[in-house]
Structures are given as C-alpha cells and as structure tokens.
Design an enzyme around this catalytic site. Structure first.
Site, PDB file in Angstrom:
ATOM      1  N   LYS A  83       0.724  -1.164  -0.157  1.00  0.00           N
ATOM      2  CA  LYS A  83      -0.090  -0.087   0.060  1.00  0.00           C
ATOM      3  C   LYS A  83       1.009   1.298  -0.006  1.00  0.00           C
ATOM      4  CE  LYS A  83      -4.314   0.944   2.415  1.00  0.00           C
ATOM      5  NZ  LYS A  83      -4.897   0.958   3.852  1.00  0.00           N
TER       6      LYS A  83
HETATM    7  C1  E4P Z   1      -8.172   1.867   4.023  1.00  0.00           C
HETATM    8  O1  E4P Z   1      -7.504   1.139   3.529  1.00  0.00           O
HETATM    9  C2  E4P Z   1      -8.070   2.577   5.023  1.00  0.00           C
HETATM   10  O2  E4P Z   1      -7.098   1.858   6.284  1.00  0.00           O
HETATM   11  C3  E4P Z   1      -9.088   3.002   5.942  1.00  0.00           C
HETATM   12  O3  E4P Z   1     -10.568   2.529   5.191  1.00  0.00           O
HETATM   13  C4  E4P Z   1      -9.300   4.346   6.500  1.00  0.00           C
HETATM   14  O4  E4P Z   1     -10.499   4.243   7.147  1.00  0.00           O
HETATM   15  P1  E4P Z   1     -10.759   5.647   8.306  1.00  0.00           P
HETATM   16  O5  E4P Z   1     -10.926   6.962   7.458  1.00  0.00           O
HETATM   17  O6  E4P Z   1     -12.130   5.274   9.099  1.00  0.00           O
HETATM   18  O7  E4P Z   1      -9.447   5.646   9.070  1.00  0.00           O
END
Ligand code: E4P
Length: 216
Positions: A83
């Site tokens: 990622k």
């Molecule tokens: C996605 O890969 C992220 O880990 C995640 O969805 C972020 O979500 P949040 O905005 O609730 O922190």
C-alpha cells in the site's frame, strides 16, 4: 463484490473470517500502531488466517525508500499487497513495484484525477476514502461513481476498493455502483446481517414449531 476487513486486530480478523465470506484485509500504520506488536508478526498472522490480498503500507515518503520498503513487505508472504500513498513519489514507487510483479494498493485517494493516474500506473487496487470526504461535506460516494465510470470507460484492470467505510449504506451504494471491493471496519461488518424482522420472524417460527412437539 469482495469484502475485505479494515483492521490489524487478529481477534477481529479471526471472527470475521469465521463467517466464511471474507476475501482480504487492509491495514494502515494507524491500525498497526493500535496492536502493540511487531509489523512482520502481525502480517504473517493475518496471512495465515485469510487466504486473500493483505494490504501492508509503506511509511517512507520518497520513492526509492518506498520501493525498498515495498519489496521487504512483499517478501513476508505472497498475498501481501504493498500500500502506497497517492503522491508523486508514491506513483513512481507503484510503477517500479508493478514492473517487478508486486501488487499495489494506492491509498488516500480523494479525487478522480488521482484515481485515473493510479490506474495508468498499473496498481491492483485504488482506495478512495469515502468517509473522510463525507467528513468535510463532500459526497464520498460521488467519487466512487466517477471512478467506476472512468475505469469502465477504458477497461482499466485496477479494482475499485472503497475505503473509509463508516456504515452499511456506504456498502449498499458501493455495490449498486459496481465497486469491486469494500474494506469494512469490524463494527460495520457486525451490522450487515441485523434486521429486526429476521429476529421477530425466527422467534415466531421457533415458538410455532415447539407447539408441534416434533423433532428434526
Ligand atoms: C483503507 O485502506 C484505510 O485503512 C481505511 O479505510 C481508513 O479509514 P478511516 O478513514 O476510517 O481511518
């Protein structure tokens, strides 16, 4: 539509996986920081529980170091997806990692132009954050609609992974729009099957059945 869980918590992942419908996992540095365990150990444990893509995020901000970190993460398990943040440096690192056959998930996407570049860079997944857009009074789901349409127009291979999901309606809208994947927090997964009419209906069926005195 694929369901990923958005957590690094092993108990939550085990519980969600026990339902038999979990396709993958996404983590991020904030989620990892909550667990008080070494990153590699967490990722290995997750990969033993779920047989599907497991996103692990780099923390460098410069492409050369991102590439090094990405290669290290990818060596942990064949299911690891690297990622990367959707910055200039992140895109450069994505292109380099994709050339080496490493799967990538481009994160922190908030615009259609970012998503278009992510697809051209050959990422496996694009992660638009719908909840964080909603938080600033922009409709996160409108972005999903645009990205799905753009990717369909050009038959891009990048999968739309709806991220920052906050409630079941995000999931319903994602499915209606044809998003490939949603990464769902544990608490939201728990809400997906709930319906008072199901509970009331089952209670009535069982009490009527009891009156027959029969057994199956
Ligand atoms: C996605 O890969 C992220 O880990 C995640 O969805 C972020 O979500 P949040 O905005 O609730 O922190």
């Amino acid at each position: 539509m694929k369901f990923f869980i958005d957590t690094a918590n092993i108990d939550q992942i085990k519980d969600a996986a026990s339902l038999g419908i979990l396709d993958g996992v996404t983590t991020n540095p904030s989620l990892i920081s909550k667990e008080n365990k070494p990153l590699n150990k967490i990722l290995k444990e997750i990969c033993e529980i779920v047989d599907g893509p497991v996103s692990a995020e780099v923390v460098a901000t410069e492409s050369d170091t991102m590439i090094k970190e990405g290669k290290k993460l990818a060596k942990i398990h064949p299911n690891i997806v690297v990622k990367l943040p959707t910055t200039r440096e992140g895109i450069k690192a994505c292109v380099a990692l994709v050339r080496e056959g490493i799967h990538t998930n481009m994160t922190l996407v908030f615009s259609a132009t970012q998503a278009l570049i992510v697809a051209k860079a050959g990422a496996s997944f694009v992660s638009p954050f719908v909840g964080r857009l909603d938080d600033i009074a922009q409709d996160g789901m409108e972005l999903i609609r645009d990205i799905v349409q753009i990717y369909d127009n050009y038959e891009f291979g990048t999968q739309v992974l709806v991220a920052s999901v906050r409630h079941p309606i995000h999931l319903v809208q994602s499915a209606l729009m044809g998003a490939h994947v949603a990464t769902i927090p544990y608490e939201v997964i728990g809400k997906l099957l709930n319906h008072p009419l199901t509970d009331a209906g089952l209670e009535k069926f069982l009490s009527d059945w009891q009156k027959t005195g029969q057994k199956i």
